[in-house]
Scaffold this motif. Structure first.
Motif, mmCIF file in Angstrom:
data_model
loop_
_atom_site.group_PDB
_atom_site.id
_atom_site.type_symbol
_atom_site.label_atom_id
_atom_site.label_comp_id
_atom_site.label_asym_id
_atom_site.label_seq_id
_atom_site.Cartn_x
_atom_site.Cartn_y
_atom_site.Cartn_z
ATOM 1 N N ASP A 46 1.278 -2.844 -8.663
ATOM 2 C CA ASP A 46 1.629 -3.676 -7.503
ATOM 3 C C ASP A 46 3.014 -3.332 -6.962
ATOM 4 O OD1 ASP A 46 0.093 -6.425 -9.216
ATOM 5 O OD2 ASP A 46 -0.762 -5.241 -7.564
ATOM 6 N N THR A 47 3.731 -2.475 -7.665
ATOM 7 C CA THR A 47 5.065 -2.077 -7.226
ATOM 8 C C THR A 47 4.990 -1.405 -5.858
ATOM 9 O OG1 THR A 47 5.911 -1.813 -9.467
ATOM 10 C CG2 THR A 47 7.034 -0.589 -7.727
ATOM 11 N N ALA A 48 5.743 -1.938 -4.898
ATOM 12 C CA ALA A 48 5.705 -1.432 -3.523
ATOM 13 C C ALA A 48 6.692 -2.227 -2.681
ATOM 14 C CB ALA A 48 4.309 -1.581 -2.933
ATOM 15 N N VAL A 49 6.895 -1.754 -1.462
ATOM 16 C CA VAL A 49 7.586 -2.552 -0.453
ATOM 17 C C VAL A 49 6.512 -3.323 0.304
ATOM 18 C CG1 VAL A 49 9.078 -2.545 1.571
ATOM 19 C CG2 VAL A 49 9.444 -0.867 -0.249
ATOM 20 N N TYR A 50 6.697 -4.624 0.392
ATOM 21 C CA TYR A 50 5.718 -5.494 1.023
ATOM 22 C C TYR A 50 6.191 -5.911 2.424
ATOM 23 C CZ TYR A 50 3.031 -5.873 -3.257
ATOM 24 O OH TYR A 50 2.246 -5.576 -4.349
ATOM 25 N N TYR A 51 5.270 -5.871 3.357
ATOM 26 C CA TYR A 51 5.546 -6.193 4.755
ATOM 27 C C TYR A 51 4.536 -7.227 5.264
ATOM 28 C CZ TYR A 51 7.716 -1.525 4.571
ATOM 29 O OH TYR A 51 8.459 -0.414 4.224
ATOM 30 N N CYS A 52 4.953 -8.022 6.207
ATOM 31 C CA CYS A 52 3.980 -8.862 6.910
ATOM 32 C C CYS A 52 3.964 -8.443 8.378
ATOM 33 C CB CYS A 52 4.293 -10.346 6.774
ATOM 34 S SG CYS A 52 5.653 -10.926 7.782
ATOM 35 N N ASN A 53 2.867 -8.750 9.026
ATOM 36 C CA ASN A 53 2.725 -8.436 10.440
ATOM 37 C C ASN A 53 1.434 -9.084 10.933
ATOM 38 O OD1 ASN A 53 2.907 -7.017 13.042
ATOM 39 N ND2 ASN A 53 4.272 -5.621 11.944
ATOM 40 N N GLN A 54 1.207 -8.968 12.212
ATOM 41 C CA GLN A 54 -0.083 -9.380 12.734
ATOM 42 C C GLN A 54 -1.151 -8.454 12.161
ATOM 43 O OE1 GLN A 54 -0.150 -10.172 17.032
ATOM 44 N NE2 GLN A 54 2.043 -9.719 17.054
ATOM 45 N N TYR A 55 -2.393 -8.903 12.197
ATOM 46 C CA TYR A 55 -3.488 -8.033 11.777
ATOM 47 C C TYR A 55 -4.488 -7.885 12.906
ATOM 48 C CZ TYR A 55 -7.840 -6.345 9.943
ATOM 49 O OH TYR A 55 -8.986 -5.618 9.787
#
Length: 118
Positions: A89-98
């Protein structure tokens, strides 16, 4: 264009939990779908979870049963509760519209780093 500010990432041991937050610069009540995404080194950005305005959710198979996405339209915020974390699960997490064309999005936030390691 909307701006997205993610937070809550940290270094956590395998099996641990984290709650990520994303604050959006515009009213998300008008946005049909919001999503969380992640990108690990050497890999393409991938979709992790989606939540609709009517609160229907969908998850990538790799996180199903461990992650929970939620949204608070009054706060223009989206959250990702992550339990039973794994090193992968190691990662950079982002949110945005889908949308179906999400790979063409060009206004990503800075993301928040999640590192799962003992």
């Amino acid at each position: 264009q909307a701006q997205f500010v993610e937070s809550g990432g940290d270094l956590v041991q395998p099996g641990g939990s984290l709650r990520l937050s994303c604050v959006v610069s515009e009213m998300i009540s008008s946005i049909k779908y919001m999503g969380w995404y992640r990108q690990s080194p050497g890999n393409e950005r991938e979709l992790v979870a989606i939540i609709a305005r009517w609160l229907h959710t969908n998850y990538a198979d790799s996180v199903k049963g461990r992650f929970t996405i939620s949204r608070d339209d009054a706060k223009n915020a989206v959250y990702l509760q992550m339990n039973s974390l794994k090193p992968e699960d190691t990662a950079v997490y982002y949110c945005n519209q889908y949308s179906e064309n999400w790979k063409q999005i060009n206004n990503w936030g800075q993301g928040t780093q999640v590192t799962v390691s003992s």
